[in-house]
Design an enzyme around this catalytic site. Structure first.
Site, PDB file in Angstrom:
ATOM      1  CG  HIS A 189     -35.947  12.080   3.156  1.00 50.16           C
ATOM      2  ND1 HIS A 189     -36.579  13.140   2.554  1.00 50.16           N
ATOM      3  CD2 HIS A 189     -36.079  12.271   4.502  1.00 50.16           C
ATOM      4  CE1 HIS A 189     -37.086  13.941   3.480  1.00 50.16           C
ATOM      5  NE2 HIS A 189     -36.793  13.436   4.667  1.00 50.16           N
ATOM      6  CB  CYS A 190     -30.586  13.911   4.517  1.00 49.28           C
ATOM      7  SG  CYS A 190     -29.528  14.282   5.942  1.00 49.28           S
ATOM      8  N   GLY A 191     -32.886  12.957   7.002  1.00 50.16           N
ATOM      9  CA  GLY A 191     -33.704  13.502   8.075  1.00 50.16           C
ATOM     10  C   GLY A 191     -33.074  14.707   8.738  1.00 50.16           C
TER      11      GLY A 191
END
Length: 368
Positions: A189-191
Protein backbone atom coordinates in the site's frame (compact mmCIF):
# COMPACT_ATOMS: atom_id res chain seq x y z
CA UNK A 1 33.49 31.66 2.88
CA UNK A 2 31.75 30.20 5.94
CA UNK A 3 28.32 30.55 4.29
CA UNK A 4 29.37 28.45 1.30
CA UNK A 5 30.65 25.61 3.48
CA UNK A 6 27.50 25.77 5.59
CA UNK A 7 25.51 25.16 2.41
CA UNK A 8 27.67 22.15 1.52
CA UNK A 9 27.34 20.72 5.05
CA UNK A 10 23.58 21.29 4.85
CA UNK A 11 23.45 19.33 1.57
CA UNK A 12 25.49 16.44 3.00
CA UNK A 13 23.33 16.33 6.13
CA UNK A 14 20.17 16.32 4.00
CA UNK A 15 21.57 13.43 1.95
CA UNK A 16 22.48 11.47 5.11
CA UNK A 17 19.03 11.91 6.66
CA UNK A 18 17.26 11.06 3.39
CA UNK A 19 19.31 7.91 2.77
CA UNK A 20 18.95 6.82 6.41
CA UNK A 21 15.17 7.32 6.34
CA UNK A 22 14.55 5.57 3.01
CA UNK A 23 17.32 2.94 2.89
CA UNK A 24 18.48 2.44 6.49
CA UNK A 25 16.80 -0.98 6.79
CA UNK A 26 18.71 -2.41 3.80
CA UNK A 27 21.09 -5.30 4.67
CA UNK A 28 24.09 -3.32 3.45
CA UNK A 29 23.58 -0.82 6.31
CA UNK A 30 23.02 -3.43 9.02
CA UNK A 31 24.96 -2.60 12.18
CA UNK A 32 25.97 0.86 10.92
CA UNK A 33 25.09 4.35 12.19
CA UNK A 34 22.75 4.69 9.19
CA UNK A 35 20.64 1.79 10.48
CA UNK A 36 20.50 3.36 13.96
CA UNK A 37 19.58 6.74 12.48
CA UNK A 38 16.84 5.04 10.44
CA UNK A 39 15.43 3.47 13.62
CA UNK A 40 15.50 6.84 15.39
CA UNK A 41 13.77 8.60 12.49
CA UNK A 42 11.09 5.94 11.98
CA UNK A 43 10.42 4.72 15.55
CA UNK A 44 12.63 6.27 18.22
CA UNK A 45 11.79 9.93 17.62
CA UNK A 46 8.05 9.22 17.61
CA UNK A 47 8.35 7.13 20.78
CA UNK A 48 10.20 9.94 22.57
CA UNK A 49 7.60 12.42 21.31
CA UNK A 50 4.76 10.27 22.70
CA UNK A 51 6.50 10.07 26.07
CA UNK A 52 6.99 13.83 26.11
CA UNK A 53 3.31 14.47 25.27
CA UNK A 54 2.25 11.95 27.92
CA UNK A 55 4.42 13.64 30.53
CA UNK A 56 3.20 17.16 29.72
CA UNK A 57 -0.46 16.57 28.78
CA UNK A 58 -1.22 13.17 30.27
CA UNK A 59 -3.29 10.37 28.72
CA UNK A 60 -5.62 12.78 26.87
CA UNK A 61 -2.72 14.25 24.94
CA UNK A 62 -1.42 10.81 24.04
CA UNK A 63 -4.88 9.75 22.87
CA UNK A 64 -5.14 12.77 20.58
CA UNK A 65 -1.76 11.97 19.00
CA UNK A 66 -2.75 8.32 18.52
CA UNK A 67 -6.02 9.37 16.85
CA UNK A 68 -4.07 11.59 14.46
CA UNK A 69 -1.68 8.71 13.79
CA UNK A 70 -4.58 6.37 13.03
CA UNK A 71 -6.08 8.84 10.58
CA UNK A 72 -2.76 9.47 8.82
CA UNK A 73 -1.39 5.91 8.74
CA UNK A 74 -4.24 3.41 9.12
CA UNK A 75 -6.98 4.95 6.95
CA UNK A 76 -7.10 6.17 3.33
CA UNK A 77 -6.35 9.89 3.24
CA UNK A 78 -4.92 12.36 0.70
CA UNK A 79 -2.29 13.94 2.98
CA UNK A 80 0.76 12.50 1.22
CA UNK A 81 -0.81 13.13 -2.18
CA UNK A 82 -1.17 16.81 -1.28
CA UNK A 83 2.42 16.87 0.02
CA UNK A 84 3.67 15.32 -3.25
CA UNK A 85 1.85 17.92 -5.35
CA UNK A 86 3.12 20.69 -3.06
CA UNK A 87 6.73 19.43 -3.35
CA UNK A 88 6.51 19.08 -7.12
CA UNK A 89 4.77 22.42 -7.63
CA UNK A 90 6.97 24.27 -5.14
CA UNK A 91 10.19 22.84 -6.59
CA UNK A 92 9.15 23.70 -10.13
CA UNK A 93 8.18 27.22 -9.06
CA UNK A 94 11.52 27.90 -7.35
CA UNK A 95 13.53 26.37 -10.20
CA UNK A 96 11.55 28.38 -12.75
CA UNK A 97 11.90 31.60 -10.72
CA UNK A 98 15.64 31.18 -10.19
CA UNK A 99 16.69 29.69 -13.53
CA UNK A 100 14.23 30.51 -16.32
CA UNK A 101 15.48 34.10 -16.46
CA UNK A 102 18.81 32.66 -17.72
CA UNK A 103 17.13 30.66 -20.51
CA UNK A 104 17.97 31.00 -23.36
CA UNK A 105 21.57 31.03 -22.25
CA UNK A 106 25.03 30.01 -23.33
CA UNK A 107 24.20 26.27 -23.48
CA UNK A 108 20.37 26.07 -23.42
CA UNK A 109 17.72 27.28 -25.85
CA UNK A 110 14.29 28.54 -24.84
CA UNK A 111 12.68 25.24 -25.93
CA UNK A 112 13.64 23.81 -22.51
CA UNK A 113 11.11 26.11 -20.82
CA UNK A 114 8.34 24.28 -22.67
CA UNK A 115 9.82 20.78 -22.41
CA UNK A 116 10.13 21.22 -18.65
CA UNK A 117 6.42 22.01 -18.42
CA UNK A 118 5.64 18.92 -20.54
CA UNK A 119 7.93 16.71 -18.42
CA UNK A 120 6.28 17.81 -15.17
CA UNK A 121 2.82 17.37 -16.74
CA UNK A 122 3.60 13.76 -17.72
CA UNK A 123 4.81 13.12 -14.16
CA UNK A 124 1.55 14.43 -12.72
CA UNK A 125 -0.43 12.32 -15.23
CA UNK A 126 1.39 9.14 -14.15
CA UNK A 127 0.80 10.09 -10.53
CA UNK A 128 -2.94 10.43 -11.15
CA UNK A 129 -3.06 7.14 -13.10
CA UNK A 130 -1.34 5.27 -10.27
CA UNK A 131 -3.42 6.95 -7.58
CA UNK A 132 -6.87 6.49 -9.08
CA UNK A 133 -6.59 3.33 -11.18
CA UNK A 134 -7.93 0.00 -9.96
CA UNK A 135 -5.03 -2.01 -8.46
CA UNK A 136 -6.89 -5.27 -9.11
CA UNK A 137 -9.66 -5.31 -6.52
CA UNK A 138 -10.94 -8.85 -5.97
CA UNK A 139 -14.75 -9.04 -5.82
CA UNK A 140 -17.31 -11.81 -5.97
CA UNK A 141 -17.98 -10.89 -9.62
CA UNK A 142 -14.35 -11.24 -10.79
CA UNK A 143 -12.77 -13.62 -8.27
CA UNK A 144 -12.90 -16.46 -10.81
CA UNK A 145 -10.67 -14.46 -13.19
CA UNK A 146 -7.96 -14.12 -10.54
CA UNK A 147 -8.32 -17.73 -9.37
CA UNK A 148 -7.65 -19.00 -12.89
CA UNK A 149 -4.77 -16.55 -13.43
CA UNK A 150 -2.91 -17.33 -10.19
CA UNK A 151 -2.87 -20.97 -9.05
CA UNK A 152 -1.99 -21.90 -5.46
CA UNK A 153 1.52 -23.14 -4.74
CA UNK A 154 0.45 -24.79 -1.45
CA UNK A 155 3.53 -23.36 0.22
CA UNK A 156 2.96 -19.70 1.02
CA UNK A 157 -0.42 -19.59 -0.73
CA UNK A 158 -3.10 -22.16 0.05
CA UNK A 159 -6.75 -22.27 -0.86
CA UNK A 160 -8.77 -20.36 1.73
CA UNK A 161 -11.42 -17.69 2.16
CA UNK A 162 -10.79 -14.07 3.05
CA UNK A 163 -12.10 -13.65 6.58
CA UNK A 164 -13.16 -10.05 5.85
CA UNK A 165 -14.49 -10.14 2.27
CA UNK A 166 -16.00 -13.64 2.65
CA UNK A 167 -14.90 -14.69 -0.84
CA UNK A 168 -12.20 -17.13 -2.03
CA UNK A 169 -8.76 -15.58 -1.66
CA UNK A 170 -6.71 -15.95 -4.89
CA UNK A 171 -3.03 -16.82 -4.68
CA UNK A 172 -0.69 -13.80 -4.52
CA UNK A 173 -3.52 -11.59 -3.23
CA UNK A 174 -3.79 -9.86 0.13
CA UNK A 175 -6.49 -8.05 2.05
CA UNK A 176 -5.30 -4.47 2.60
CA UNK A 177 -6.30 -3.34 6.07
CA UNK A 178 -6.06 0.34 5.04
CA UNK A 179 -8.17 0.14 1.86
CA UNK A 180 -10.33 -2.68 3.30
CA UNK A 181 -10.29 -4.78 0.13
CA UNK A 182 -8.52 -7.78 -1.38
CA UNK A 183 -6.00 -6.86 -4.08
CA UNK A 184 -4.69 -9.29 -6.72
CA UNK A 185 -0.91 -9.79 -6.87
CA UNK A 186 -0.62 -7.35 -3.99
CA UNK A 187 2.73 -5.56 -3.70
CA UNK A 188 2.23 -2.88 -1.05
CA UNK A 189 0.00 0.00 0.00
CA UNK A 190 1.55 3.27 -1.15
CA UNK A 191 0.68 6.23 1.05
CA UNK A 192 1.98 8.68 -1.56
CA UNK A 193 -0.61 7.35 -4.01
CA UNK A 194 -3.30 6.73 -1.38
CA UNK A 195 -3.79 3.45 -3.22
CA UNK A 196 -2.62 -0.14 -3.24
CA UNK A 197 -0.06 -1.27 -5.80
CA UNK A 198 -1.33 -4.49 -7.32
CA UNK A 199 -1.74 -6.44 -10.52
CA UNK A 200 -3.43 -3.78 -12.64
CA UNK A 201 -1.54 -0.61 -11.68
CA UNK A 202 2.01 -1.87 -11.15
CA UNK A 203 2.84 -0.71 -14.70
CA UNK A 204 1.77 2.84 -13.86
CA UNK A 205 3.73 2.78 -10.59
CA UNK A 206 6.94 1.65 -12.31
CA UNK A 207 6.43 4.23 -15.06
CA UNK A 208 5.91 6.89 -12.36
CA UNK A 209 9.22 6.00 -10.66
CA UNK A 210 11.18 5.78 -13.90
CA UNK A 211 9.77 9.04 -15.29
CA UNK A 212 10.49 10.94 -12.08
CA UNK A 213 14.06 9.63 -12.18
CA UNK A 214 14.41 10.95 -15.74
CA UNK A 215 12.74 14.18 -14.62
CA UNK A 216 15.32 14.67 -11.85
CA UNK A 217 18.19 13.81 -14.20
CA UNK A 218 16.82 16.28 -16.75
CA UNK A 219 16.53 18.93 -14.04
CA UNK A 220 20.03 18.20 -12.76
CA UNK A 221 21.59 18.47 -16.22
CA UNK A 222 19.52 21.55 -17.04
CA UNK A 223 20.50 23.35 -13.83
CA UNK A 224 24.11 22.32 -14.39
CA UNK A 225 24.09 23.81 -17.88
CA UNK A 226 22.42 27.00 -16.61
CA UNK A 227 25.09 27.26 -13.92
CA UNK A 228 27.90 26.50 -16.39
CA UNK A 229 26.50 29.07 -18.79
CA UNK A 230 26.46 31.75 -16.11
CA UNK A 231 30.02 30.87 -15.10
CA UNK A 232 31.03 31.21 -18.75
CA UNK A 233 29.14 34.44 -19.41
CA UNK A 234 30.30 36.17 -16.23
CA UNK A 235 33.85 34.79 -16.50
CA UNK A 236 33.59 33.56 -12.91
CA UNK A 237 36.51 31.12 -13.25
CA UNK A 238 38.76 33.87 -14.52
CA UNK A 239 37.69 36.34 -11.82
CA UNK A 240 38.09 33.82 -8.99
CA UNK A 241 41.47 32.72 -10.30
CA UNK A 242 42.80 36.19 -10.99
CA UNK A 243 41.55 38.01 -7.90
CA UNK A 244 41.06 35.32 -5.22
CA UNK A 245 43.61 32.70 -6.17
CA UNK A 246 41.09 29.89 -6.49
CA UNK A 247 42.47 26.94 -8.47
CA UNK A 248 40.83 25.93 -11.74
CA UNK A 249 39.36 22.74 -10.31
CA UNK A 250 35.94 21.53 -9.24
CA UNK A 251 37.11 21.21 -5.62
CA UNK A 252 38.26 24.81 -5.64
CA UNK A 253 35.03 26.10 -7.17
CA UNK A 254 32.67 23.83 -5.19
CA UNK A 255 31.96 26.27 -2.31
CA UNK A 256 31.21 29.09 -4.76
CA UNK A 257 29.01 26.89 -6.95
CA UNK A 258 27.07 25.76 -3.87
CA UNK A 259 26.28 29.37 -3.09
CA UNK A 260 25.02 30.01 -6.64
CA UNK A 261 22.57 27.12 -6.92
CA UNK A 262 21.95 24.43 -4.27
CA UNK A 263 18.99 23.03 -6.26
CA UNK A 264 21.49 21.24 -8.51
CA UNK A 265 22.77 19.01 -5.72
CA UNK A 266 19.33 18.30 -4.27
CA UNK A 267 17.94 17.14 -7.62
CA UNK A 268 21.00 14.91 -8.12
CA UNK A 269 20.48 13.28 -4.71
CA UNK A 270 16.77 12.70 -5.33
CA UNK A 271 17.51 11.16 -8.75
CA UNK A 272 19.89 8.65 -7.13
CA UNK A 273 17.26 7.69 -4.56
CA UNK A 274 14.60 7.29 -7.25
CA UNK A 275 16.76 5.08 -9.46
CA UNK A 276 17.55 2.90 -6.42
CA UNK A 277 13.86 2.54 -5.58
CA UNK A 278 12.97 1.85 -9.21
CA UNK A 279 15.80 -0.69 -9.48
CA UNK A 280 14.48 -2.57 -6.44
CA UNK A 281 10.95 -2.78 -7.85
CA UNK A 282 12.22 -3.59 -11.35
CA UNK A 283 14.20 -6.48 -9.86
CA UNK A 284 11.07 -7.75 -8.14
CA UNK A 285 9.12 -7.65 -11.40
CA UNK A 286 11.88 -9.35 -13.39
CA UNK A 287 11.91 -12.18 -10.84
CA UNK A 288 8.09 -12.27 -10.89
CA UNK A 289 7.65 -11.54 -7.21
CA UNK A 290 6.27 -8.75 -5.05
CA UNK A 291 7.27 -6.91 -1.91
CA UNK A 292 4.59 -8.81 0.01
CA UNK A 293 5.86 -12.16 -1.28
CA UNK A 294 9.44 -11.25 -0.41
CA UNK A 295 8.43 -10.90 3.25
CA UNK A 296 6.34 -14.08 3.06
CA UNK A 297 9.29 -16.08 1.73
CA UNK A 298 11.56 -14.60 4.41
CA UNK A 299 9.10 -15.68 7.11
CA UNK A 300 8.72 -19.12 5.53
CA UNK A 301 12.48 -19.79 5.18
CA UNK A 302 13.05 -18.49 8.72
CA UNK A 303 10.45 -20.94 10.02
CA UNK A 304 12.01 -23.77 7.98
CA UNK A 305 15.42 -22.93 9.42
CA UNK A 306 14.10 -23.07 12.98
CA UNK A 307 12.36 -26.39 12.29
CA UNK A 308 15.56 -27.83 10.80
CA UNK A 309 17.54 -26.67 13.83
CA UNK A 310 14.99 -28.42 16.05
CA UNK A 311 15.33 -31.60 13.98
CA UNK A 312 19.10 -31.39 14.19
CA UNK A 313 19.04 -31.24 17.97
CA UNK A 314 16.43 -34.01 18.30
CA UNK A 315 17.43 -36.47 15.59
CA UNK A 316 20.53 -38.20 14.25
CA UNK A 317 22.84 -36.26 11.89
CA UNK A 318 21.67 -38.30 8.89
CA UNK A 319 18.01 -37.51 9.57
CA UNK A 320 18.79 -33.84 10.04
CA UNK A 321 20.58 -33.73 6.68
CA UNK A 322 17.57 -35.39 5.09
CA UNK A 323 15.35 -32.71 6.60
CA UNK A 324 17.60 -29.95 5.31
CA UNK A 325 17.45 -31.35 1.80
CA UNK A 326 13.66 -31.09 1.83
CA UNK A 327 13.68 -27.34 2.58
CA UNK A 328 11.49 -25.51 0.09
CA UNK A 329 12.86 -22.50 -1.72
CA UNK A 330 11.24 -19.95 -4.01
CA UNK A 331 10.77 -21.44 -7.48
CA UNK A 332 13.37 -20.66 -10.12
CA UNK A 333 12.92 -20.38 -13.86
CA UNK A 334 14.40 -22.85 -16.35
CA UNK A 335 14.77 -20.45 -19.29
CA UNK A 336 16.04 -17.11 -18.04
CA UNK A 337 15.58 -15.12 -21.29
CA UNK A 338 11.99 -16.26 -21.78
CA UNK A 339 11.36 -15.87 -18.06
CA UNK A 340 12.42 -12.20 -18.06
CA UNK A 341 10.39 -11.40 -21.18
CA UNK A 342 7.34 -13.19 -19.78
CA UNK A 343 7.57 -11.33 -16.46
CA UNK A 344 7.83 -7.93 -18.14
CA UNK A 345 4.92 -8.83 -20.42
CA UNK A 346 2.86 -9.82 -17.38
CA UNK A 347 3.40 -6.39 -15.81
CA UNK A 348 2.35 -4.55 -18.99
CA UNK A 349 -0.56 -6.91 -19.75
CA UNK A 350 -1.85 -8.38 -16.44
CA UNK A 351 -2.93 -12.02 -16.56
CA UNK A 352 -6.51 -11.47 -15.40
CA UNK A 353 -7.17 -8.99 -18.23
CA UNK A 354 -6.13 -11.35 -21.03
CA UNK A 355 -8.97 -12.95 -23.03
CA UNK A 356 -7.55 -16.47 -22.61
CA UNK A 357 -7.74 -16.32 -18.81
CA UNK A 358 -11.14 -14.65 -18.84
CA UNK A 359 -12.52 -17.40 -21.10
CA UNK A 360 -10.94 -20.04 -18.88
CA UNK A 361 -12.59 -18.51 -15.83
CA UNK A 362 -15.97 -18.45 -17.58
CA UNK A 363 -15.67 -22.14 -18.48
CA UNK A 364 -14.79 -22.99 -14.88
CA UNK A 365 -17.80 -21.03 -13.63
CA UNK A 366 -20.14 -22.88 -16.03
CA UNK A 367 -18.73 -26.20 -14.86
CA UNK A 368 -19.53 -25.24 -11.29
Amino acid sequence: MAVQWILICHGLLTMLVTISFLCGQWPIFQGTPIERLHYFLTFGAYDYFLRFVGTVFGNKGTSVIECIEQFCCDRPNPILQIIYLAILGGTYYFVAKSSFSYIPGYYLSDVHIYTSVLAVGVGVLLFLLTSFSDPGTVKAENVSDFLSAYPYDNIIYKEKECSTCKIPKPARSKHCSICDRCVARFDHHCGWMNNCIGERNTRYFLAFLLWHFFLCVYGTIGLGLVLAGRLKELRVVYILTAYYGVEKSFLGLAPHIAQVDTSYGISAIVSLLLVGFFGYHAHLRLTNTTTNETFKWQDYTSLQKKMNEARTSAAAPKASMSGLSRETKPPESKSKAFWLFSNVYEVIFPLSTRPSFVQKAEVQMRCL
